[in-house]
Design an enzyme around this catalytic site. Sequence first.
Site, PDB file in Angstrom:
ATOM      1  N   HIS A 171     -28.546 -15.309  54.931  1.00 13.81           N
ATOM      2  CA  HIS A 171     -28.433 -16.758  54.743  1.00 13.81           C
ATOM      3  C   HIS A 171     -27.830 -17.054  53.379  1.00 13.81           C
ATOM      4  O   HIS A 171     -28.023 -16.314  52.412  1.00 13.81           O
ATOM      5  CB  HIS A 171     -29.778 -17.468  54.941  1.00 13.81           C
ATOM      6  CG  HIS A 171     -30.866 -17.064  53.995  1.00 13.81           C
ATOM      7  ND1 HIS A 171     -31.038 -17.658  52.760  1.00 13.81           N
ATOM      8  CD2 HIS A 171     -31.868 -16.152  54.114  1.00 13.81           C
ATOM      9  CE1 HIS A 171     -32.099 -17.125  52.159  1.00 13.81           C
ATOM     10  NE2 HIS A 171     -32.611 -16.201  52.955  1.00 13.81           N
ATOM     11  N   ASP A 193     -28.299 -20.013  51.606  1.00  8.80           N
ATOM     12  CA  ASP A 193     -29.027 -20.940  50.745  1.00  8.80           C
ATOM     13  C   ASP A 193     -30.112 -20.236  49.938  1.00  8.80           C
ATOM     14  O   ASP A 193     -30.570 -19.142  50.287  1.00  8.80           O
ATOM     15  CB  ASP A 193     -29.631 -22.083  51.552  1.00  8.80           C
ATOM     16  CG  ASP A 193     -30.682 -21.622  52.560  1.00  8.80           C
ATOM     17  OD1 ASP A 193     -30.453 -20.583  53.216  1.00  8.80           O
ATOM     18  OD2 ASP A 193     -31.726 -22.289  52.678  1.00  8.80           O
ATOM     19  N   ASP A 199     -32.493 -13.431  47.058  1.00  7.63           N
ATOM     20  CA  ASP A 199     -32.865 -13.900  48.390  1.00  7.63           C
ATOM     21  C   ASP A 199     -31.897 -15.021  48.761  1.00  7.63           C
ATOM     22  O   ASP A 199     -32.104 -16.155  48.386  1.00  7.63           O
ATOM     23  CB  ASP A 199     -34.315 -14.389  48.355  1.00  7.63           C
ATOM     24  CG  ASP A 199     -34.819 -14.896  49.695  1.00  7.63           C
ATOM     25  OD1 ASP A 199     -34.111 -14.740  50.703  1.00  7.63           O
ATOM     26  OD2 ASP A 199     -35.925 -15.478  49.718  1.00  7.63           O
ATOM     27  N   GLU A 237     -31.788 -21.751  55.670  1.00  6.18           N
ATOM     28  CA  GLU A 237     -32.889 -20.883  56.118  1.00  6.18           C
ATOM     29  C   GLU A 237     -34.178 -21.218  55.388  1.00  6.18           C
ATOM     30  O   GLU A 237     -35.261 -21.205  55.976  1.00  6.18           O
ATOM     31  CB  GLU A 237     -32.501 -19.419  55.893  1.00  6.18           C
ATOM     32  CG  GLU A 237     -33.439 -18.409  56.553  1.00  6.18           C
ATOM     33  CD  GLU A 237     -34.587 -17.952  55.667  1.00  6.18           C
ATOM     34  OE1 GLU A 237     -35.472 -17.216  56.161  1.00  6.18           O
ATOM     35  OE2 GLU A 237     -34.621 -18.336  54.470  1.00  6.18           O
ATOM     36  N   GLU A 238     -34.071 -21.512  54.105  1.00  6.25           N
ATOM     37  CA  GLU A 238     -35.252 -21.677  53.266  1.00  6.25           C
ATOM     38  C   GLU A 238     -36.029 -22.960  53.552  1.00  6.25           C
ATOM     39  O   GLU A 238     -37.146 -23.123  53.063  1.00  6.25           O
ATOM     40  CB  GLU A 238     -34.857 -21.637  51.783  1.00  6.25           C
ATOM     41  CG  GLU A 238     -34.230 -20.331  51.316  1.00  6.25           C
ATOM     42  CD  GLU A 238     -35.220 -19.178  51.238  1.00  6.25           C
ATOM     43  OE1 GLU A 238     -36.367 -19.340  51.705  1.00  6.25           O
ATOM     44  OE2 GLU A 238     -34.847 -18.128  50.700  1.00  6.25           O
ATOM     45  N   ASP A 241     -33.010  -9.513  54.972  1.00  2.14           N
ATOM     46  CA  ASP A 241     -33.725 -10.628  54.349  1.00  2.14           C
ATOM     47  C   ASP A 241     -35.221 -10.345  54.266  1.00  2.14           C
ATOM     48  O   ASP A 241     -36.017 -10.971  54.969  1.00  2.14           O
ATOM     49  CB  ASP A 241     -33.481 -11.910  55.144  1.00  2.14           C
ATOM     50  CG  ASP A 241     -34.051 -13.143  54.457  1.00  2.14           C
ATOM     51  OD1 ASP A 241     -34.323 -13.076  53.245  1.00  2.14           O
ATOM     52  OD2 ASP A 241     -34.217 -14.163  55.143  1.00  2.14           O
ATOM     53  N   HIS A 267     -38.633 -16.410  45.464  1.00  2.00           N
ATOM     54  CA  HIS A 267     -39.111 -17.796  45.409  1.00  2.00           C
ATOM     55  C   HIS A 267     -39.815 -18.080  44.084  1.00  2.00           C
ATOM     56  O   HIS A 267     -40.728 -18.906  44.022  1.00  2.00           O
ATOM     57  CB  HIS A 267     -40.038 -18.126  46.593  1.00  2.00           C
ATOM     58  CG  HIS A 267     -39.344 -18.104  47.910  1.00  2.00           C
ATOM     59  ND1 HIS A 267     -39.902 -18.634  49.057  1.00  2.00           N
ATOM     60  CD2 HIS A 267     -38.133 -17.622  48.281  1.00  2.00           C
ATOM     61  CE1 HIS A 267     -39.069 -18.468  50.074  1.00  2.00           C
ATOM     62  NE2 HIS A 267     -37.991 -17.846  49.619  1.00  2.00           N
TER      63      HIS A 267
END
Length: 381
Positions: free
Chosen positions: A78, A80, A108, A141-142, A165, A354
């Site tokens: 992904h 984003d 990520d 995705e996030e 991922d 994150h």
Amino acid sequence: MQVKRERLADIFTQLCETDSPSRHEGRVAELLKGILTRLGPAEVVEDDSAAVTGADCGNLIFRFDGSLDQEPIFFSCHMDTVEPARGVKVKRSGDLFTSAGETILGSDDKSGLAACIEMMRVLRENDRPHRPLELVITTCEEIGLVGAKALDPQLIQAREGYALDSSGFAKVITHAPALNRLTITVGGVASHAGLHPEWGINAITVAARALAQCPCGRLDEETTVNFGTIRGGVAANIVPEKVVIEGEVRSHSATRLEEVTQEIRTTFETVIAQWQDPTGSAKGCPGVEMEVYQDFPLMALDRESDLLRRVDQAATAVDLEMSYEKAGGGSDANIFTGHGLPTAIIATGMTNVHSTEEQVELDDMVNLTRLLLALATETSC
């Protein structure tokens, strides 16, 4: 085939320093199209999902014809990143990459993207035969797998693939739970809390009785329940007439998922049905509505499938020992698998994701690229 470490490091840094918070992936999309188009894809597709997701670009698919008589596979990443993700600057200490500031790093999932780019560069410069490949690169995705949900699965020609991922390294995720999102609305009756409290029905206390009787936390090895938010009422001197509770049920068992979801529904309905007016003066009765939305479906892969045996074979070829695990969260792999496109998740080496402490080692990205090259070129499965 030799992975070029510094070239991989450079493209990873460039990707990370091209900001792409969810719904603002357009700059990275243009960067990817510029790089990958030069590597000779047979087709480049940008879908029309932006109308659904609100992103400033669509999902991307790059198709590369193969000269091996093997079934095609796809690799998914992904574009984003989570916030804070604007003005990212990468700090490199030896072979360790971190954020140089107060932002996330972006490994990520840009560690996966960088590995895919380096894989295709190595294949091209070595003129190495490989199976047909697709790179499926999603937006948003996030924020709930929104890009993958909006992607028409008919656009993917390969019938199975690998999502790059997950944190850690030399790890394959073979199982991930399905998730039901719950929105529970408990209705009461508003009244003045000082003048006529007996005319009202306090939706907060009714909801509290039901929540106290509901399952919550880890119920078994397969199933969890959480009630994450509760909001209601307008002022301390008004008996609250509505409460909205947001919750979720996750399980690796589809049967258990539905059983627990129904148990929560029944608990609320029973509490409402058993409510009694203590004074006989209430101006109505309480009520409840529960909406259930499946956020993502179950992912459960057969350990003996070609999809996973291919990983075993590739790992052996590059001298890696892989572990196979269950996850507690969902990813784009759940969405693809739900569409009948079995998708295993391969860890990329990223850690502390994150957070502003996010980091990744160059060695892990190099070894990930070696694994992808083996998946692309091995011929047994």
